[in-house]
Design an enzyme around this catalytic site. Sequence first.
Site, PDB file in Angstrom:
ATOM      1  N   LYS A  16      37.608 -16.778  -3.948  1.00 62.01           N
ATOM      2  CA  LYS A  16      36.333 -16.791  -3.226  1.00 62.01           C
ATOM      3  C   LYS A  16      35.904 -15.380  -2.813  1.00 62.01           C
ATOM      4  O   LYS A  16      34.752 -15.013  -2.976  1.00 62.01           O
ATOM      5  CB  LYS A  16      36.419 -17.697  -1.987  1.00 62.01           C
ATOM      6  CG  LYS A  16      36.777 -19.147  -2.305  1.00 62.01           C
ATOM      7  CD  LYS A  16      36.833 -20.002  -1.064  1.00 62.01           C
ATOM      8  CE  LYS A  16      37.894 -19.621  -0.055  1.00 62.01           C
ATOM      9  NZ  LYS A  16      39.293 -19.762  -0.563  1.00 62.01           N
ATOM     10  N   ARG A  91      34.778 -25.540   6.285  1.00 63.70           N
ATOM     11  CA  ARG A  91      36.091 -25.980   5.805  1.00 63.70           C
ATOM     12  C   ARG A  91      36.453 -27.361   6.327  1.00 63.70           C
ATOM     13  O   ARG A  91      37.541 -27.851   6.031  1.00 63.70           O
ATOM     14  CB  ARG A  91      37.161 -24.987   6.259  1.00 63.70           C
ATOM     15  CG  ARG A  91      37.579 -23.995   5.176  1.00 63.70           C
ATOM     16  CD  ARG A  91      38.408 -22.919   5.862  1.00 63.70           C
ATOM     17  NE  ARG A  91      39.403 -22.350   5.031  1.00 63.70           N
ATOM     18  CZ  ARG A  91      39.351 -21.083   4.588  1.00 63.70           C
ATOM     19  NH1 ARG A  91      38.309 -20.325   4.838  1.00 63.70           N
ATOM     20  NH2 ARG A  91      40.337 -20.589   3.883  1.00 63.70           N
ATOM     21  N   ARG A 130      48.794 -11.050  -3.501  1.00 62.04           N
ATOM     22  CA  ARG A 130      47.530 -10.461  -3.008  1.00 62.04           C
ATOM     23  C   ARG A 130      47.783  -9.253  -2.109  1.00 62.04           C
ATOM     24  O   ARG A 130      48.683  -9.242  -1.287  1.00 62.04           O
ATOM     25  CB  ARG A 130      46.742 -11.512  -2.223  1.00 62.04           C
ATOM     26  CG  ARG A 130      45.497 -10.933  -1.557  1.00 62.04           C
ATOM     27  CD  ARG A 130      44.485 -11.970  -1.211  1.00 62.04           C
ATOM     28  NE  ARG A 130      44.931 -12.906  -0.189  1.00 62.04           N
ATOM     29  CZ  ARG A 130      44.199 -13.928   0.218  1.00 62.04           C
ATOM     30  NH1 ARG A 130      43.008 -14.150  -0.297  1.00 62.04           N
ATOM     31  NH2 ARG A 130      44.661 -14.739   1.144  1.00 62.04           N
ATOM     32  N   ARG A 163      48.571  -9.479   3.825  1.00 59.03           N
ATOM     33  CA  ARG A 163      48.193 -10.242   5.013  1.00 59.03           C
ATOM     34  C   ARG A 163      49.385 -11.017   5.544  1.00 59.03           C
ATOM     35  O   ARG A 163      50.173 -11.561   4.777  1.00 59.03           O
ATOM     36  CB  ARG A 163      47.045 -11.211   4.681  1.00 59.03           C
ATOM     37  CG  ARG A 163      45.675 -10.597   4.880  1.00 59.03           C
ATOM     38  CD  ARG A 163      44.562 -11.446   4.325  1.00 59.03           C
ATOM     39  NE  ARG A 163      44.643 -12.878   4.628  1.00 59.03           N
ATOM     40  CZ  ARG A 163      43.743 -13.765   4.236  1.00 59.03           C
ATOM     41  NH1 ARG A 163      42.690 -13.371   3.539  1.00 59.03           N
ATOM     42  NH2 ARG A 163      43.881 -15.038   4.531  1.00 59.03           N
ATOM     43  N   ARG A 174      48.942 -23.575   4.347  1.00 62.94           N
ATOM     44  CA  ARG A 174      47.492 -23.458   4.102  1.00 62.94           C
ATOM     45  C   ARG A 174      47.047 -24.368   2.967  1.00 62.94           C
ATOM     46  O   ARG A 174      45.950 -24.919   3.006  1.00 62.94           O
ATOM     47  CB  ARG A 174      47.131 -21.995   3.807  1.00 62.94           C
ATOM     48  CG  ARG A 174      47.175 -21.151   5.079  1.00 62.94           C
ATOM     49  CD  ARG A 174      47.361 -19.688   4.784  1.00 62.94           C
ATOM     50  NE  ARG A 174      46.233 -19.109   4.093  1.00 62.94           N
ATOM     51  CZ  ARG A 174      46.309 -18.046   3.309  1.00 62.94           C
ATOM     52  NH1 ARG A 174      47.475 -17.453   3.114  1.00 62.94           N
ATOM     53  NH2 ARG A 174      45.241 -17.569   2.739  1.00 62.94           N
TER      54      ARG A 174
HETATM   55  P1  ADP Z   1      40.312 -16.402  -1.768  1.00 64.63           P
HETATM   56  O1  ADP Z   1      39.246 -15.588  -1.091  1.00 64.63           O
HETATM   57  O2  ADP Z   1      39.779 -17.676  -2.367  1.00 64.63           O
HETATM   58  O3  ADP Z   1      41.494 -16.641  -0.903  1.00 64.63           O
HETATM   59  P2  ADP Z   1      40.846 -13.978  -3.346  1.00 64.63           P
HETATM   60  O4  ADP Z   1      39.543 -13.554  -3.936  1.00 64.63           O
HETATM   61  O5  ADP Z   1      41.356 -13.238  -2.165  1.00 64.63           O
HETATM   62  O6  ADP Z   1      40.816 -15.577  -3.029  1.00 64.63           O
HETATM   63  O7  ADP Z   1      41.926 -13.947  -4.530  1.00 64.63           O
HETATM   64  C1  ADP Z   1      43.300 -14.275  -4.306  1.00 64.63           C
HETATM   65  C2  ADP Z   1      44.200 -13.370  -5.151  1.00 64.63           C
HETATM   66  O8  ADP Z   1      43.996 -13.687  -6.550  1.00 64.63           O
HETATM   67  C3  ADP Z   1      43.895 -11.890  -5.020  1.00 64.63           C
HETATM   68  O9  ADP Z   1      45.117 -11.198  -5.125  1.00 64.63           O
HETATM   69  C4  ADP Z   1      42.984 -11.567  -6.223  1.00 64.63           C
HETATM   70  O10 ADP Z   1      43.108 -10.230  -6.650  1.00 64.63           O
HETATM   71  C5  ADP Z   1      43.516 -12.540  -7.270  1.00 64.63           C
HETATM   72  N1  ADP Z   1      42.484 -13.053  -8.172  1.00 64.63           N
HETATM   73  C6  ADP Z   1      41.199 -13.367  -7.882  1.00 64.63           C
HETATM   74  N2  ADP Z   1      40.550 -13.837  -8.963  1.00 64.63           N
HETATM   75  C7  ADP Z   1      41.456 -13.830  -9.968  1.00 64.63           C
HETATM   76  C8  ADP Z   1      41.402 -14.212 -11.368  1.00 64.63           C
HETATM   77  N3  ADP Z   1      40.272 -14.701 -11.899  1.00 64.63           N
HETATM   78  N4  ADP Z   1      42.519 -14.093 -12.094  1.00 64.63           N
HETATM   79  C9  ADP Z   1      43.660 -13.611 -11.539  1.00 64.63           C
HETATM   80  N5  ADP Z   1      43.779 -13.234 -10.251  1.00 64.63           N
HETATM   81  C10 ADP Z   1      42.690 -13.341  -9.464  1.00 64.63           C
HETATM   82  P1  ADP Z   2      41.886 -17.716   2.294  1.00 65.82           P
HETATM   83  O1  ADP Z   2      40.618 -17.679   1.536  1.00 65.82           O
HETATM   84  O2  ADP Z   2      42.931 -16.847   1.740  1.00 65.82           O
HETATM   85  O3  ADP Z   2      42.345 -19.088   2.657  1.00 65.82           O
HETATM   86  P2  ADP Z   2      40.447 -16.836   4.629  1.00 65.82           P
HETATM   87  O4  ADP Z   2      40.432 -15.370   4.768  1.00 65.82           O
HETATM   88  O5  ADP Z   2      39.228 -17.533   4.169  1.00 65.82           O
HETATM   89  O6  ADP Z   2      41.690 -17.150   3.735  1.00 65.82           O
HETATM   90  O7  ADP Z   2      40.866 -17.513   5.999  1.00 65.82           O
HETATM   91  C1  ADP Z   2      42.009 -17.058   6.722  1.00 65.82           C
HETATM   92  C2  ADP Z   2      42.252 -17.960   7.914  1.00 65.82           C
HETATM   93  O8  ADP Z   2      41.125 -17.911   8.805  1.00 65.82           O
HETATM   94  C3  ADP Z   2      42.412 -19.440   7.592  1.00 65.82           C
HETATM   95  O9  ADP Z   2      43.742 -19.769   7.205  1.00 65.82           O
HETATM   96  C4  ADP Z   2      42.024 -20.067   8.938  1.00 65.82           C
HETATM   97  O10 ADP Z   2      43.058 -19.931   9.894  1.00 65.82           O
HETATM   98  C5  ADP Z   2      40.872 -19.178   9.384  1.00 65.82           C
HETATM   99  N1  ADP Z   2      39.569 -19.669   8.892  1.00 65.82           N
HETATM  100  C6  ADP Z   2      38.743 -19.072   7.983  1.00 65.82           C
HETATM  101  N2  ADP Z   2      37.632 -19.806   7.785  1.00 65.82           N
HETATM  102  C7  ADP Z   2      37.761 -20.898   8.590  1.00 65.82           C
HETATM  103  C8  ADP Z   2      36.957 -22.051   8.828  1.00 65.82           C
HETATM  104  N3  ADP Z   2      35.781 -22.238   8.192  1.00 65.82           N
HETATM  105  N4  ADP Z   2      37.406 -22.985   9.703  1.00 65.82           N
HETATM  106  C9  ADP Z   2      38.571 -22.825  10.356  1.00 65.82           C
HETATM  107  N5  ADP Z   2      39.384 -21.774  10.169  1.00 65.82           N
HETATM  108  C10 ADP Z   2      38.996 -20.808   9.297  1.00 65.82           C
END
Ligand code: ADP
Ligand code: ADP
Length: 219
Positions: A16, A91, A130, A163, A174
């Site tokens: 995302k 979420r 990541r 992180r 998660r």
């Molecule tokens: P989210 O915001 O949904 O948690 P991230 O964009 O932070 O996801 O991506 C999670 C991890 O996967 C990061 O380390 C990122 O560099 C990697 N990643 C993102 N898109 C891809 C892809 N299409 N193929 C492989 N790795 C990816």
């Molecule tokens: P990822 O995409 O890797 O799951 P985010 O950076 O989006 O992580 O979110 C990190 C943390 O922030 C989540 O695990 C949760 O604790 C909190 N969080 C983010 N967005 C929301 C939401 N919409 N509602 C509740 N908690 C949230």
Amino acid sequence: MTELDLLLMGPPGAGKGTQGRLLGEALGVPWVSSGDLLRHAVEDGSALGEEARGFMSRGDLVPDRVIVGLMSRRLQEPDARGGFIADGYPRTVPQADALAAALDALGRRLTAALAILLPDDEVVDRLSGRRTCPRCGRVYHVEHEPPVRAEHCDADGACLIQREDDSAETIRRRVAVYHKDSEPLIAYYGERGLLREVDGIGPPEVVAERLHAAAASSA
Ligand code: ADP
Ligand code: ADP
């Protein structure tokens, strides 16, 4: 004028943040990550950040009222007048209802909910490798998306971090929370005709093209 009000959904690690940044640049609307907003609140030491901290480090969702207020205010800022890409919000079903009500009060409606699909074993691989820029929020992966200079952000040179919630145990938590609380939103937006599902496997540029096509067909 019709605003481009988009959601980016999907499990943690689906891509995302990676895609939100690209799509925001391509469409000219701000990418707003609820996780980044919360992490900044924690860093600032605000009361809201203090409340959120424990939930986040355990891998639980923060309470709806905390995130709804924060995101509602952010999405009404001037740069989001022409639209936004909300990453990680809503979420839960109550958050989705609150977003719909907030948009309704502004005379706006969601354009589409884009869901990036990724199986659980890929989620674990992506989150455990990541690395994140603490300054600009840009994400990397030690194998799949390494920075040009090891451990440093390509955009601003800051030292990358892992992180706290990207540890093995918290990742499992998660993923479980995603299936229980957030996956129901797939049906929620499906029933409202707003859901666009996109395969998250493949190089980021390919996933970006799929999302771009899904967004363009909804506008
Ligand atoms: P989210 O915001 O949904 O948690 P991230 O964009 O932070 O996801 O991506 C999670 C991890 O996967 C990061 O380390 C990122 O560099 C990697 N990643 C993102 N898109 C891809 C892809 N299409 N193929 C492989 N790795 C990816
Ligand atoms: P990822 O995409 O890797 O799951 P985010 O950076 O989006 O992580 O979110 C990190 C943390 O922030 C989540 O695990 C949760 O604790 C909190 N969080 C983010 N967005 C929301 C939401 N919409 N509602 C509740 N908690 C949230």
